[in-house]
Design a protein around this motif. Sequence first.
Motif, PDB file in Angstrom:
ATOM      1  N   UNK A   1       0.837  -1.202   0.000  1.00 14.51           N
ATOM      2  CA  UNK A   1       0.000   0.000   0.000  1.00 14.51           C
ATOM      3  C   UNK A   1       0.873   1.254   0.000  1.00 14.51           C
ATOM      4  N   UNK A   2       0.638   2.124  -0.974  1.00 14.34           N
ATOM      5  CA  UNK A   2       1.401   3.375  -1.053  1.00 14.34           C
ATOM      6  C   UNK A   2       0.461   4.550  -0.778  1.00 14.34           C
ATOM      7  N   UNK A   3       0.988   5.564  -0.095  1.00 15.08           N
ATOM      8  CA  UNK A   3       0.189   6.777   0.122  1.00 15.08           C
ATOM      9  C   UNK A   3       0.661   7.884  -0.810  1.00 15.08           C
ATOM     10  N   UNK A   4       0.061   9.042  -0.667  1.00 14.07           N
ATOM     11  CA  UNK A   4       0.382  10.132  -1.605  1.00 14.07           C
ATOM     12  C   UNK A   4       1.805  10.635  -1.457  1.00 14.07           C
ATOM     13  N   UNK A   5       2.380  10.407  -0.284  1.00 17.76           N
ATOM     14  CA  UNK A   5       3.765  10.839  -0.060  1.00 17.76           C
ATOM     15  C   UNK A   5       4.765   9.817  -0.599  1.00 17.76           C
ATOM     16  N   UNK A   6       4.257   8.731  -1.197  1.00 20.81           N
ATOM     17  CA  UNK A   6       5.157   7.706  -1.747  1.00 20.81           C
ATOM     18  C   UNK A   6       5.668   6.762  -0.680  1.00 20.81           C
ATOM     19  N   UNK A   7       5.050   6.800   0.504  1.00 21.37           N
ATOM     20  CA  UNK A   7       5.466   5.886   1.568  1.00 21.37           C
ATOM     21  C   UNK A   7       4.701   4.567   1.446  1.00 21.37           C
ATOM     22  N   UNK A   8       5.300   3.505   1.994  1.00 23.87           N
ATOM     23  CA  UNK A   8       4.694   2.182   1.906  1.00 23.87           C
ATOM     24  C   UNK A   8       4.347   1.719   3.323  1.00 23.87           C
ATOM     25  N   UNK A   9       3.244   0.954   3.405  1.00 25.19           N
ATOM     26  CA  UNK A   9       2.733   0.557   4.733  1.00 25.19           C
ATOM     27  C   UNK A   9       3.246  -0.831   5.107  1.00 25.19           C
ATOM     28  N   UNK A  10       3.858  -0.954   6.272  1.00 25.82           N
ATOM     29  CA  UNK A  10       4.309  -2.259   6.754  1.00 25.82           C
ATOM     30  C   UNK A  10       3.799  -2.460   8.188  1.00 25.82           C
ATOM     31  N   UNK A  11       3.698  -3.723   8.586  1.00 25.20           N
ATOM     32  CA  UNK A  11       3.291  -3.980   9.969  1.00 25.20           C
ATOM     33  C   UNK A  11       4.213  -4.999  10.601  1.00 25.20           C
ATOM     34  N   UNK A  12       4.276  -4.958  11.927  1.00 21.06           N
ATOM     35  CA  UNK A  12       5.141  -5.887  12.658  1.00 21.06           C
ATOM     36  C   UNK A  12       4.284  -6.980  13.269  1.00 21.06           C
ATOM     37  N   UNK A  13       4.627  -8.230  12.968  1.00 24.22           N
ATOM     38  CA  UNK A  13       3.837  -9.360  13.457  1.00 24.22           C
ATOM     39  C   UNK A  13       3.887  -9.431  14.988  1.00 24.22           C
ATOM     40  N   UNK A  14       2.876 -10.074  15.545  1.00 23.63           N
ATOM     41  CA  UNK A  14       2.897 -10.335  16.984  1.00 23.63           C
ATOM     42  C   UNK A  14       4.090 -11.232  17.295  1.00 23.63           C
ATOM     43  N   UNK A  15       4.469 -11.334  18.556  1.00 28.49           N
ATOM     44  CA  UNK A  15       5.700 -12.050  18.880  1.00 28.49           C
ATOM     45  C   UNK A  15       5.586 -13.569  18.836  1.00 28.49           C
ATOM     46  N   UNK A  16       4.366 -14.106  18.734  1.00 25.53           N
ATOM     47  CA  UNK A  16       4.227 -15.562  18.712  1.00 25.53           C
ATOM     48  C   UNK A  16       4.589 -16.124  17.340  1.00 25.53           C
TER      49      UNK A  16
END
Length: 391
Positions: free
Chosen positions: A265-280
């Motif tokens: 997913x990219x936003x208007x600023x050209x940034x990309x969306x990432x998420x950090x998985x839970x620790x399990x």
Amino acid sequence: MSGFFAASASKRVTQLLAWWQVHGRKDPALKPWMFRADGTWPAAEEVLNPYGIWIAEVMLQQTQLQVVLPYWQRWMEAFPTLEALAAADEQAVLLRWQGLGYYSRGRRLLAAARTIQEQWPCGADRFCDAWPRDLDTWLALPGIGRSTAGGILSSAFNSPLAILDGNVRRVLARLMAHARPPMRDQSVFWNWSEALIEASPEWARDLNQALMDLGATVCTPRKPLCSACPWQGGCAAYAAGSPDHYPVKETPRDIPFQVIGVGVVLNQAGEVLIDQRLNEGLLGGMWEFPGGKQEPGEAIADTIRRELQEELAIEVEVEQELITVEHAYSHKKLRFVVYLCRWLSGEPQPLASQQVRWVKPEELGNFPFPAANARIIAALMEHLGLPSMPV
Ligand code: SF4
């Protein structure tokens, strides 16, 4: 059978150690953690610093020596002592572990380092007196099983403890032409490995190394070099003319297959969306591009839209396909179908993760990603006309 094995253990040890003195992997460039500072092999009564040995043993749980060596060297540059590791940030640890898989092992190393530092405090010049030397203490640390503990203690302190890794299991299964998969008869295999140590406890360090070296260089998974083997004369699989039939394998089971829809997913600023998985779990704490499992009969674009809604509370426009990546774990096979997406609305929420972040594509290399994501990142960088990065 184990009594029979024990009766011949002394002779086998003599044969194996004689072979190892000439043909063993006694090269500081190969196993630097096993050598004294001057590059010589330690005498039986000498001790080695367990820290580098411990790191190597955990890395070797899942991969071969040649692959582990550069990872070990980079790790030791970043965290040269137990204190440096204990003080490290988890993200930095996962970044150094990246590429080795089983990321929970990296996190457990960090947790164990903090436990040791807490329970065995000492000054900056920690050496062997400040390390636990008994098996039970090591077994109580996160991520340490019986073979790893035996490997650490025999290597560092020459403790008379057996090991049972994949190499040793294969050699013993062939030596005894064992008729069942080794994992079903673990106690039998432990008895055999222990019988060898009991026959010559003062040489535990060399003996365990010799066993691993024999499995890695002579009694190899395919086409073992029986003509070069010190145990050829007493090997039941060789006598039967069928070393390749051992170890007996489990009947293959069907491995589940899943399709995962992934949104870059990219936003208007050209940034990309990432998420950090839970620790399990296997990939706990790693970063990834959001997505999830395709439901039966669901179009992949709908999967991505639904997953991003459910897990991040955002609306996206699913645009063009970026790449499809196949990835096989030991217990499942995954196909990641990856689409570029345009962010429309909703502030991203970590509803199924630890945190979410918008980052510049050039910054992705600062986050630890699972191996399957390396190709996604490479495809994204190519799509954006940016230089590729080591992931
Ligand atoms: Fe392995 Fe061959 Fe040696 Fe038997 S004789 S232990 S099969 S290398």
